[in-house]
Write a protein that holds these residues in place. Structure first.
Motif, PDB file in Angstrom:
ATOM      1  N   UNK A  53       0.854  -1.184   0.000  1.00  0.00           N
ATOM      2  CA  UNK A  53       0.000   0.000   0.000  1.00  0.00           C
ATOM      3  C   UNK A  53       0.891   1.235   0.000  1.00  0.00           C
ATOM      4  N   UNK A  54       0.804   2.048  -1.060  1.00  0.00           N
ATOM      5  CA  UNK A  54       1.664   3.221  -1.188  1.00  0.00           C
ATOM      6  C   UNK A  54       0.995   4.434  -0.541  1.00  0.00           C
ATOM      7  N   UNK A  55       0.896   4.368   0.772  1.00  0.00           N
ATOM      8  CA  UNK A  55       0.264   5.444   1.519  1.00  0.00           C
ATOM      9  C   UNK A  55       0.727   5.392   2.969  1.00  0.00           C
ATOM     10  N   UNK A  56       0.720   6.561   3.640  1.00  0.00           N
ATOM     11  CA  UNK A  56       1.013   6.602   5.065  1.00  0.00           C
ATOM     12  C   UNK A  56      -0.234   6.314   5.891  1.00  0.00           C
ATOM     13  N   UNK A 297      14.676  11.792   6.787  1.00  0.00           N
ATOM     14  CA  UNK A 297      15.263  12.402   5.600  1.00  0.00           C
ATOM     15  C   UNK A 297      14.208  12.604   4.507  1.00  0.00           C
ATOM     16  N   UNK A 298      13.344  11.614   4.337  1.00  0.00           N
ATOM     17  CA  UNK A 298      12.300  11.724   3.312  1.00  0.00           C
ATOM     18  C   UNK A 298      11.343  12.868   3.618  1.00  0.00           C
ATOM     19  N   UNK A 299      10.914  12.973   4.875  1.00  0.00           N
ATOM     20  CA  UNK A 299       9.959  14.018   5.244  1.00  0.00           C
ATOM     21  C   UNK A 299      10.601  15.402   5.199  1.00  0.00           C
ATOM     22  N   UNK A 300      11.841  15.533   5.655  1.00  0.00           N
ATOM     23  CA  UNK A 300      12.517  16.830   5.636  1.00  0.00           C
ATOM     24  C   UNK A 300      12.780  17.312   4.209  1.00  0.00           C
ATOM     25  N   UNK A 301      12.947  16.365   3.282  1.00  0.00           N
ATOM     26  CA  UNK A 301      13.247  16.757   1.899  1.00  0.00           C
ATOM     27  C   UNK A 301      12.117  17.566   1.284  1.00  0.00           C
ATOM     28  N   UNK A 454       9.438   6.044  -2.916  1.00  0.00           N
ATOM     29  CA  UNK A 454       8.110   6.080  -2.300  1.00  0.00           C
ATOM     30  C   UNK A 454       8.064   5.190  -1.069  1.00  0.00           C
ATOM     31  N   UNK A 455       7.182   5.563  -0.139  1.00  0.00           N
ATOM     32  CA  UNK A 455       6.931   4.749   1.043  1.00  0.00           C
ATOM     33  C   UNK A 455       5.786   3.785   0.739  1.00  0.00           C
ATOM     34  N   UNK A 456       5.916   2.547   1.202  1.00  0.00           N
ATOM     35  CA  UNK A 456       4.796   1.617   1.075  1.00  0.00           C
ATOM     36  C   UNK A 456       4.774   0.680   2.276  1.00  0.00           C
ATOM     37  N   UNK A 457       3.646   0.027   2.468  1.00  0.00           N
ATOM     38  CA  UNK A 457       3.479  -0.931   3.564  1.00  0.00           C
ATOM     39  C   UNK A 457       3.111  -2.293   2.993  1.00  0.00           C
ATOM     40  N   UNK A 458       3.709  -3.362   3.583  1.00  0.00           N
ATOM     41  CA  UNK A 458       3.272  -4.710   3.190  1.00  0.00           C
ATOM     42  C   UNK A 458       3.548  -5.769   4.271  1.00  0.00           C
ATOM     43  N   UNK A 459       3.052  -5.664   5.488  1.00  0.00           N
ATOM     44  CA  UNK A 459       2.328  -4.545   6.097  1.00  0.00           C
ATOM     45  C   UNK A 459       3.242  -3.562   6.840  1.00  0.00           C
ATOM     46  N   UNK A 460       4.546  -3.910   7.050  1.00  0.00           N
ATOM     47  CA  UNK A 460       5.438  -2.973   7.744  1.00  0.00           C
ATOM     48  C   UNK A 460       5.929  -1.920   6.760  1.00  0.00           C
ATOM     49  N   UNK A 461       6.457  -0.825   7.290  1.00  0.00           N
ATOM     50  CA  UNK A 461       6.894   0.289   6.458  1.00  0.00           C
ATOM     51  C   UNK A 461       8.152  -0.076   5.672  1.00  0.00           C
ATOM     52  N   UNK A 462       8.141   0.235   4.368  1.00  0.00           N
ATOM     53  CA  UNK A 462       9.283  -0.019   3.494  1.00  0.00           C
ATOM     54  C   UNK A 462       9.497   1.200   2.595  1.00  0.00           C
ATOM     55  N   UNK A 463      10.654   1.238   1.925  1.00  0.00           N
ATOM     56  CA  UNK A 463      10.991   2.354   1.048  1.00  0.00           C
ATOM     57  C   UNK A 463      11.349   1.802  -0.328  1.00  0.00           C
TER      58      UNK A 463
END
Length: 478
Positions: A53-56, A297-301, A454-463
């Protein structure tokens, strides 16, 4: 006659399967089970949970079922029936009821890899849990952070970032994992001179690729590869322990020394138990903080205003201690108000794990339904973090929102480190490490983004494709 016998045998098997499937889909319950579906036999609904899932936001697997069944529903994951709850009052209640209504529980894959099967000593409430908590606090808790660890973290981070700045490009999560592994192993067992950081990191990274999958131990599967790498890593830790035991010398300067010294007084402290504690400490610390740093780093960018205020806060810290000790101290750490807001907001959005797992010790009535004794419960604390009633525009990265939240609201709706008596023992260490890292980063370095996946979940957070940057010391050209 053989045709008749074959038909009878097939019919018997079909009836047996139908009866088994009915019982599996309808677990025994003294009341009414929460609504939901158990999916396919054995597999359950696991495959849908593993769809990226490509969403926070909450994973669609959970969100869709909440919309269909309500805040508490039943499902089946990796062969186990599970009650899933996004109900904040119920989740807060059961997290406070460990040892009475519920006990800690793990998926079979996780339990096997971390030595937590059955009535494991690591999962029991009481003496063992208190000992494990105490020994980790002795080496990662507030007291040692205040006394010396915070300064060691600052020094180690600066060395590491200078190394990063000499490279044309770094992938943050991988590089941060190397940094964290190197640091945590110094605390656990001083330093392992027999294996380079890269070799050990490669082992644990290959392990991470398969521990949240269906537990099919067949050559070629991700789980089989995961078990293989896990055995190699455990063997490495066993070698370190046996070498220390054979030397007959302990100075009680690290985690391993203290555990060995305690073996004479605590009969549960076997070699296997100590190794599993070390492995758990490495995994929990290195994986969590490296993922957090990649997320920061991703969020600050994408938010230069946040980075500007971070730099202003840390510049003020440097100015206040000008002419005094240059080392980061506990008062400096506690003065990082905006930095802590950035960290809280990152933790809120990241929601690295889908939820906390418990098992019912007795029948538990809730909202007109009954959770049977022995049933697993997943308390989806991540649902709290995306609650529109508490966090306006919850998918927006907005550290300033924390200025307007009172302590009561935060304690009820923000649980990145769990809750109750099982709250993560490394919570303060994680926050302190992240604060020290950001202090060194924004005061002494600059960076440009090479590629931010991009950030995605499957189900834990991945990049996806990682978070890739070029780092440079302040005043030097990127």
């Amino acid at each position: 006659m053989w045709v008749v016998s074959l038909c009878l045998a097939v019919a018997t098997l079909l009836l047996y399967y139908a009866r088994w499937a009915y019982k599996w889909r309808n677990p025994r319950c003294s009341g009414v089970l929460p609504p939901g579906s158990m999916g396919l036999p054995l597999i359950g609904e696991t495959l849908e949970l593993l769809i990226p899932s490509y969403s926070l936001d909450l994973h669609p697997f959970i969100r869709k079922r909440v919309q269909r069944y309500g805040p508490i529903f039943r499902t089946s994951l990796v062969g186990r029936p599970v009650i899933v709850s996004v109900d904040p009052e119920f989740n807060n209640h059961i997290l406070q009821q460990e040892g009475r209504l519920v006990e800690i529980w793990y998926l079979d894959t996780f339990a096997k890899l971390f030595g937590l099967e059955g009535e494991s000593r690591l999962s029991r409430v009481g003496l063992v849990h208190k000992y494990a908590r105490r020994i980790f606090l002795n080496h990662f808790g507030s007291d040692i952070l205040r006394e010396k660890l915070l300064q060691q973290i600052e020094e180690g981070v600066e060395r590491c970032l200078r190394k990063w700045s000499s490279l044309p490009c770094i992938e943050v999560q991988e590089a941060a994992f190397d940094m964290m592994f190197d640091f945590v192993r110094r605390q656990l067992f001083s330093y392992d001179a027999h294996e380079t950081s890269a070799d050990a990191t490669e082992k644990i990274n290959r392990f991470l690729g398969g521990f949240l999958v269906f537990p099919l131990n067949v050559p070629g599967t991700a789980y089989h590869r995961c078990l293989k790498e896990h055995r190699k890593f455990i063997d490495m830790l066993k070698g370190i322990l046996r070498e220390r035991l054979n030397s007959g010398k302990t100075s009680n300067v690290d985690f391993l020394d203290e555990a060995i010294d305690s073996m004479h007084d605590q009969d549960f402290l076997t070699e296997d138990f100590i190794v599993q504690m070390m492995f758990g400490g490495i995994f929990a610390t290195s994986e969590t903080i490296s993922s957090m740093l990649a997320m920061i780093f991703k969020l600050l960018s994408g938010t230069p205003a946040v980075l500007e205020e971070l730099r202003a806060e840390h510049k003020l810290i440097l100015e206040k201690r000008e002419g005094q000790s240059t080392a980061l101290c506990w008062d400096d750490y506690k003065s990082m108000t905006f930095t802590m807001q950035v960290i809280n907001e990152t933790l809120r959005l990241a929601n690295f794990a889908p939820g906390l797992l418990r098992r019912a010790l007795q029948d538990i009535p809730v909202n007109g339904f009954m959770i049977p004794k022995g049933m697993a419960i997943m308390a989806v604390t991540a649902a709290l973090h995306t609650n529109h009633d508490v966090f306006e525009n919850p998918l927006e990265f907005n550290p300033w929102r924390w200025k307007d939240l009172d302590s009561g609201t935060i304690s009820k709706n923000f649980k990145p480190f769990g809750g109750g008596m099982r709250q993560c023992v490394g919570a303060e260490y994680t926050r302190a490490f992240l604060c020290a890292f950001l202090h060194v980063l924004v005061t002494k370095f600059r960076w440009t983004e090479i590629k931010i996946g991009d950030v995605y979940r499957n189900p834990v957070l991945c990049f996806k494709d990682g978070v890739n940057i070029k780092l440079s010391e302040s005043g030097k050209s990127l």
